[in-house]
Enzyme design. Structure first.
Site, mmCIF file in Angstrom:
data_model
loop_
_atom_site.group_PDB
_atom_site.id
_atom_site.type_symbol
_atom_site.label_atom_id
_atom_site.label_comp_id
_atom_site.label_asym_id
_atom_site.label_seq_id
_atom_site.Cartn_x
_atom_site.Cartn_y
_atom_site.Cartn_z
ATOM 1 N N CYS A 1 0.822 -1.251 0.003
ATOM 2 C CA CYS A 1 -0.043 -0.063 0.203
ATOM 3 C C CYS A 1 0.744 1.218 0.098
ATOM 4 C CB CYS A 1 -0.962 0.084 1.248
ATOM 5 S SG CYS A 1 -2.144 -1.187 1.292
ATOM 6 N N ARG B 1 3.921 -0.303 -4.528
ATOM 7 C CA ARG B 1 3.575 -0.697 -3.445
ATOM 8 C C ARG B 1 2.104 -1.517 -3.400
ATOM 9 N NH1 ARG B 1 6.672 1.807 0.405
ATOM 10 N NH2 ARG B 1 5.385 1.102 1.981
ATOM 11 N N TRP C 1 -2.704 -2.729 -1.663
ATOM 12 C CA TRP C 1 -2.287 -4.071 -1.854
ATOM 13 C C TRP C 1 -3.327 -4.879 -0.737
ATOM 14 C CZ3 TRP C 1 -0.056 -8.019 1.311
ATOM 15 C CH2 TRP C 1 0.298 -8.960 0.274
ATOM 16 N N ASN D 1 -1.730 2.289 5.810
ATOM 17 C CA ASN D 1 -0.793 1.153 5.122
ATOM 18 C C ASN D 1 -0.466 0.236 6.520
ATOM 19 O OD1 ASN D 1 1.158 -0.408 4.152
ATOM 20 N ND2 ASN D 1 2.696 1.102 4.323
ATOM 21 N N GLY D 2 -0.821 -0.858 6.759
ATOM 22 C CA GLY D 2 -0.545 -1.865 7.626
ATOM 23 C C GLY D 2 -1.792 -2.500 7.764
ATOM 24 N N GLU E 1 18.260 -17.176 -6.123
ATOM 25 C CA GLU E 1 17.761 -15.746 -6.514
ATOM 26 C C GLU E 1 17.105 -15.779 -7.968
ATOM 27 O OE1 GLU E 1 16.910 -13.111 -5.624
ATOM 28 O OE2 GLU E 1 17.173 -11.688 -7.172
ATOM 29 N N LYS F 1 13.362 -14.665 -9.580
ATOM 30 C CA LYS F 1 13.097 -13.618 -10.391
ATOM 31 C C LYS F 1 12.087 -14.202 -11.414
ATOM 32 C CE LYS F 1 14.230 -10.657 -9.083
ATOM 33 N NZ LYS F 1 14.891 -10.582 -7.697
ATOM 34 N N GLU G 1 8.670 -14.907 -9.825
ATOM 35 C CA GLU G 1 7.835 -13.625 -9.675
ATOM 36 C C GLU G 1 7.288 -12.639 -10.757
ATOM 37 O OE1 GLU G 1 9.580 -10.570 -6.978
ATOM 38 O OE2 GLU G 1 11.444 -10.686 -8.023
ATOM 39 N N HIS H 1 20.475 -36.041 -5.529
ATOM 40 C CA HIS H 1 19.608 -36.530 -4.250
ATOM 41 C C HIS H 1 18.165 -36.444 -4.285
ATOM 42 C CE1 HIS H 1 23.442 -37.059 -2.293
ATOM 43 N NE2 HIS H 1 24.076 -36.060 -2.781
ATOM 44 N N LYS I 1 5.955 -4.365 -3.615
ATOM 45 C CA LYS I 1 7.404 -3.864 -3.355
ATOM 46 C C LYS I 1 6.884 -3.451 -1.825
ATOM 47 C CE LYS I 1 11.481 -2.558 -4.984
ATOM 48 N NZ LYS I 1 12.226 -3.627 -5.223
#
Ligand code: F6R
Length: 587
Positions: free
Chosen positions: A2, A28, A74, A100-101, A465, A469, A472, A488, A582
């Site tokens: 948010c 955001r 969000w 936001n929260g 990593e 990428k 997402e 294995h 983000k």
């Protein structure tokens, strides 16, 4: 998680200004948006499902007001609907709030205020309702002060009261910054929202509120006493927060790696030596971060081990508090975070501080909560990173960790020289021919459902990593493995044509990883080799420079580009991956 934005000043197109600011915070959250203002003593609210970038400014041209608040969401509590979008307002339509929260005790407050008075499914709606309740017998300022005392959880809020030409904001746990312009004020979750108007900022700390009228008055929410703050000048350029000539922020930020590594290593020598000594003096040193920053920490573990012969422990921040038994006052926690606001990382810091440990942080946002709450902090100076997928921040963070490792053995100058060489090689590598070639490779694999990435030693974290990428932004299932682990179990997943990316450096483990790559090839895998040298096992070879121990910094870049192009070729927007945002300010 948010974006919130508020404006108060002489400009009367405040709604347009707030929408434009929110468009810069779209990274955001982008499932819905909304704005509110006081239109001649009446609350005006407009909120909608969809992206703030699609908001039509013309709809607000005739709504003249010098005060406004807005939000890009969000979703956490309550589905993605028009009504659940912010701003939320009190039943009497006098108080509007953007938040936001997460308010953890919202059910309890709803019961108290009468559930029937609520029109949304959100936790946030309790805030304007509570403020309106206290407002009956209190000033606007006292009503907000009293209401926030009741809230449990994390919040950054901006509150508008119809008929009062000022804004109040408060925070606990979620970021909130005050931009101070000439006779005008901005309240935002992040600096790019107002960067074109001012670079002078005040950071709100946890449990503080600010009253913004003809000036700014900061108040401690625990003591009720005023707080003095120093105005900080931010050295970001407004253009650096724009896409410029690129189609997407992600590509722009990948390309910026031509310069960002040099900026990251341009640090004060005394400060680098100080942190190198802190690590050496510590008894129990830990590295922690989330997602990509966590993979950077893992690469750091290898750098400290290989270069400085020092064992440092990594734990993802969400897991770190579990290790509190190992912490003591002589321990050191190194937190890596692009935003400096990630809730899990803040919780890791809290766990460390409870045990009296020192905290050192590496952040990209100066003045962020993590930076301010650390004993010592270094800034990677990568400039605003707006694409949800972290790219340039990761390579800069790795550069700084590598530099610190060299400082620990008295070889800081050699470290600087190596990283300057890396920066120059990346500059050469990121040319149009290279990009076109990677696009061709992406074209070959874009329709596959699964992909695997292998790496060994310091390139093992890069395999993990690279998987983040690809997952997402392109939604292709991707998994990273330590190359030797394949036999294995995971090798059972490989079938004819499965794309497998092998990250090979010119080091002593090269032979081993080539053998592991051959094992994949024997099961029919399509091998994409990222390496300074060509090996017969590769079906496609992406050539990268040979930079010794710094190989993770160059090997990761083609995987960022592959992820980007796969997403674009699949018709997706890599800057706005589904379900993500983000700056993850919730636990
Ligand atoms: C992935 C990504 C995330 C972040 C993570 C931590 O591309 O960006 O995994 O790395 O959310 O964020 P920061 O670094 O801001 O603490």
């Amino acid at each position: 998680m948010c974006g919130i934005f508020g404006y108060l000043g002489p400009k009367t197109n405040s709604l347009e200004l707030v929408i434009k600011g929110l468009q810069k915070l779209e990274y955001r959250g982008y499932d819905s948006w909304g704005v509110a203002t006081d239109l001649n003593g009446e609350l005006f609210v407009d909120k909608k499902v969809g992206k703030i970038s699609e908001a039509k400014l013309d709809n607000f041209k005739d709504k003249s007001s010098n005060i406004a608040i807005g939000h890009t969401r969000w979703a956490t509590h309550g589905g993605v609907t028009d009504i659940n979008a912010h701003p939320h307002f009190s039943s009497d339509k006098t108080i509007a709030v953007v938040h936001n929260g997460i308010i953890e005790n919202y059910q309890e407050i709803r019961e108290e205020l009468g559930k029937e008075n609520f029109i949304t499914e959100t936790d946030t709606e309790v805030i304007p309702q509570l403020i309106a309740k206290y407002r009956k017998d209190n000033s606007f300022k006292d009503a907000v002060f009293k209401a926030v005392q009741r809230l449990e959880g994390r919040y950054a809020i901006v509150v508008l009261n119809v008929g009062e030409n000022y804004l109040i904001a408060a925070r606990r746990g979620s970021p909130l910054i005050v931009g101070v312009g000439k006779d005008e004020y901005f309240l935002a979750s992040d600096i790019p929202a107002f960067l074109e108007y001012t670079k002078d900022v005040n950071y709100l700390d946890d449990d503080e509120m600010v009253v913004v009228d003809g000036g700014v008055e900061f108040i401690n929410l625990t003591t009720g006493k005023p707080v003095k703050k120093r105005l900080i000048n931010i050295d970001w350029q407004a253009e650096s927060a724009e896409k410029g000539e690129y189609d997407h922020y992600m590509l722009k930020e990948i390309m910026e790696q031509k310069e960002t590594i040099l900026r990251a290593i341009n640090q004060d020598t005394d400060e680098i030596m100080h942190i190198a000594q802190m690590i050496k003096d510590s008894r129990g040193c830990f590295l922690s971060g989330c997602g990509t920053a966590g993979k950077v920490c893992m690469a750091g573990e290898y750098f400290f081990s290989i270069i400085a012969n020092r064992h440092v422990n990594f734990a993802p921040s969400s897991e770190f508090p579990v290790y509190h038994h190992f912490l003591r006052p002589e321990s050191l926690l190194i937190i890596v975070s692009q935003s400096g606001e990630t809730a899990d990382a803040l919780e890791a810091m809290e766990a460390a501080k409870k045990k009296g440990c020192k905290v050192f942080s590496i952040v990209n946002v100066e003045g962020s909560t993590i930076a301010r709450q650390s004993d010592f902090s270094l800034h990677i100076k990568a400039g605003p990173e707006k694409a949800v997928a972290s790219t340039k921040a990761a390579t800069s963070q790795m550069a700084l960790l590598l530099l610190i490792a060299t400082a620990m053995i008295g070889e800081l100058q050699e470290g600087r020289r190596l990283l300057a060489e890396v920066a120059s090689q990346i500059n050469d590598m990121l040319n149009p021919r290279f990009l076109n070639y990677i696009k061709e490779v992406a074209e070959k694999i874009k329709d596959q459902e699964n992909s695997y990435i292998i790496g060994k030693a310091e390139n093992y974290p890069m395999a993990l990593e690279a998987a983040i990428k690809i997952q997402e932004v392109s939604y292709v299932h991707a998994e990273g493995f330590a190359a030797g682990e394949l036999k294995h179990g995971p090798i059972a997943l490989v079938t004819e044509g499965t794309p497998c990316i092998s990250l090979v450096a010119n080091d002593e483990v090269k032979k081993d990883i080539i053998n592991n790559t051959l094992e994949l090839k024997a099961r029919g895998a399509h091998i994409i080799g990222i390496s300074p040298e060509k090996h017969d096992v590769f079906d496609d070879w992406i050539k990268v420079p040979d930079v010794g121990i710094a190989s993770p910094l160059v090997n990761i870049i083609p995987t960022q580009l592959l992820a980007y192009y796969i997403a674009v070729l699949r018709g997706l927007d890599p800057d706005m991956p589904r379900n993500l945002a983000k700056s993850v300010t919730v636990k």
